[in-house]
Design an enzyme around this catalytic site. Sequence first.
Site, short mmCIF file in Angstrom:
data_model
loop_
_atom_site.label_atom_id
_atom_site.label_comp_id
_atom_site.label_asym_id
_atom_site.label_seq_id
_atom_site.Cartn_x
_atom_site.Cartn_y
_atom_site.Cartn_z
N TYR A 64 104.82 -57.61 10.82
CA TYR A 64 105.79 -58.82 11.28
C TYR A 64 106.89 -58.16 11.32
O TYR A 64 107.50 -57.34 10.96
CB TYR A 64 105.00 -60.24 10.62
CG TYR A 64 105.17 -61.51 10.90
CD1 TYR A 64 105.42 -62.02 12.24
CD2 TYR A 64 103.77 -61.52 10.12
CE1 TYR A 64 104.73 -62.64 13.20
CE2 TYR A 64 103.36 -62.92 10.94
CZ TYR A 64 103.26 -63.45 12.10
OH TYR A 64 102.86 -65.09 12.34
N GLU A 66 109.44 -60.06 13.95
CA GLU A 66 110.54 -61.16 15.07
C GLU A 66 111.73 -60.68 15.02
O GLU A 66 112.18 -60.16 14.23
CB GLU A 66 109.95 -62.49 14.07
CG GLU A 66 108.58 -63.52 15.01
CD GLU A 66 108.65 -64.65 13.82
OE1 GLU A 66 109.54 -64.92 13.59
OE2 GLU A 66 107.11 -64.51 14.28
N ASP A 219 107.31 -60.59 40.18
CA ASP A 219 106.07 -59.74 39.30
C ASP A 219 105.23 -59.15 40.21
O ASP A 219 104.45 -59.50 40.75
CB ASP A 219 105.29 -61.26 39.07
CG ASP A 219 104.04 -61.16 38.28
OD1 ASP A 219 103.54 -59.77 38.11
OD2 ASP A 219 102.91 -62.64 38.12
N THR A 245 102.32 -57.27 34.26
CA THR A 245 101.06 -57.20 33.15
C THR A 245 101.23 -55.17 33.09
O THR A 245 101.58 -54.40 33.69
CB THR A 245 100.22 -57.50 33.83
OG1 THR A 245 99.59 -57.25 34.39
CG2 THR A 245 99.65 -59.36 32.96
N LYS A 248 97.18 -53.52 34.81
CA LYS A 248 96.93 -53.13 35.87
C LYS A 248 96.40 -51.83 36.49
O LYS A 248 95.76 -50.79 36.02
CB LYS A 248 96.71 -54.38 36.94
CG LYS A 248 96.01 -55.78 36.19
CD LYS A 248 96.91 -56.73 37.38
CE LYS A 248 96.70 -58.51 36.83
NZ LYS A 248 97.86 -58.69 35.98
N ARG A 254 96.62 -54.21 27.77
CA ARG A 254 96.72 -55.85 27.78
C ARG A 254 97.72 -56.75 27.42
O ARG A 254 97.86 -56.30 26.22
CB ARG A 254 95.29 -56.86 27.50
CG ARG A 254 94.07 -56.30 28.00
CD ARG A 254 93.18 -57.59 28.22
NE ARG A 254 93.62 -58.36 29.14
CZ ARG A 254 92.86 -57.96 29.76
NH1 ARG A 254 92.21 -57.18 30.41
NH2 ARG A 254 92.40 -58.78 31.27
N1 DSN Z 1 93.86 -63.04 36.42
C1 DSN Z 1 94.96 -61.59 36.87
C2 DSN Z 1 94.07 -60.89 38.39
O1 DSN Z 1 92.87 -61.23 38.68
O2 DSN Z 1 95.10 -61.36 39.51
C3 DSN Z 1 95.81 -62.09 37.08
O3 DSN Z 1 96.64 -62.42 36.15
#
Ligand code: DSN
Length: 467
Positions: A64, A66, A219, A245, A248, A254
């Site tokens: 932990y 925090e 984003d 994120t 990708k 993730r």
């Molecule tokens: N769900 C994702 C996508 O497929 O683009 C975005 O969070």
Amino acid sequence: MAAKPVDPWNTCLNTTLEEEDKEVFAIVENEKLRQWSGLELIASENFTSQAVIEANGTPLTNKYSEGLPGARYYGGNEFIDELENLCRKRALAAFGLNPEQWGVNVQPYSGSTANFAALTALIQPQDRLMGLDLPSGGHLTHGYQTNKKKISSSSIYFQSMPYQVDPATGYIDYKRLEENAALYRPKLLICGASAYPREWDYATMRRIADQHGAYLMCDMAHISGLIAGKEAISPFDFCDVVTTTTHKTLRGPRAGLIFFRRDKGDDLENRVNQAVFPSCQGGPHNNTIAAIAVALKQAASPEFQQYAKQVRANASKLADALVGYGYKLASGGTENHLILWDLKPQKLTGSKVERICDMVHITINKNSIAGDKSAVTPGGVRLGTNALTSRSMKEDDMVKVAEFLHRTVQIATKVQEQAGSKLMKDFVAHCDGNEEIAQLKKEVVEFARSYPMPGFDATKIKSTVTI
Ligand code: DSN
């Protein structure tokens, strides 16, 4: 001193997954087989590295922490502090950011929590925001709502008015955005998308935001790997806050990140950090932060720049090959890693083509094309080349992938004719025993398995199923 014996009720604490839980082990191995045996074209997925997977599966999950490095609510965080500082340093380095101008919070559990924390930091409840509409390729968390319902918490807790792409061109209609913003007077403009194949005009977005004293947030989840790899325009020159994120095109575990300007003079640093914890989250997932740090080290390498270049070259080739078959793509092509393929001219839905693709081990997702009426049966599919590029595929391979995709459409067209109805249940029933599907699946699997598999050794998979 001799080691003390393990209590009998604790012997399960040092057994392998395979010994301890055959069911979960089998599911993991079967999923590995599926990943290796198919063509992964989901634009938001990738194959992360063995080092990232290792870091993600470490005992750092036990801790932990925090708070922030140097100011925690728990003891024992000397190594976690070192890790989080390293991860923050690497995050700034991967995007070429000056630590005096930019800071980053590496604790968000995912992109959606990063976005909600960013909204919490930037605006007040019921303030107005404008993001790209979901049917235009935007993301749920950018304020999505329908006529009937506020869908995302970003539209439940904030007021939202979307901007859209021009259905005739597939490009964002910045002129209309500017006109609507003049009436709506948003406090926050959001750029970034889940299914937009074109570059962003950040300078125009900044100009519109400034007309209303609004913050500009990007984003960059889909294209962050391309930005790190210098294959897409950097939003950092224009925005106040940038979220992403990490799994990708960036090819990490993730999770999510929030970058904030430190030199803007309105305390974005504290506002973002507090929004993440304690406002929106609890303890950070330190194993994930270790894995992000590894991915960011890789993303800052010259090899990653080559990867990012190849991702775009592959997407461009795949788009050209599909157009060569006579297909229609939203906006006519792509400038990044993804393609939005409009199947309405073929009188097919994205759901049906997705279904045939699933049956032949090509993984894609159905997607709305601007002007579609339903998100459940949208008129297109979205393709991305990030994962296949991680499997060392090049432009020539994209020609083959396009041929496979063309065959799925031909099969879907025939099955729909045989079914004699547009209903999905009739379509599915008529796929049973289809020899063309079986033949295409065989070819796809053989093709996919001939390429390297990142992250794990495909020759050692212990699956309980056959594909
Ligand atoms: N769900 C994702 C996508 O497929 O683009 C975005 O969070």
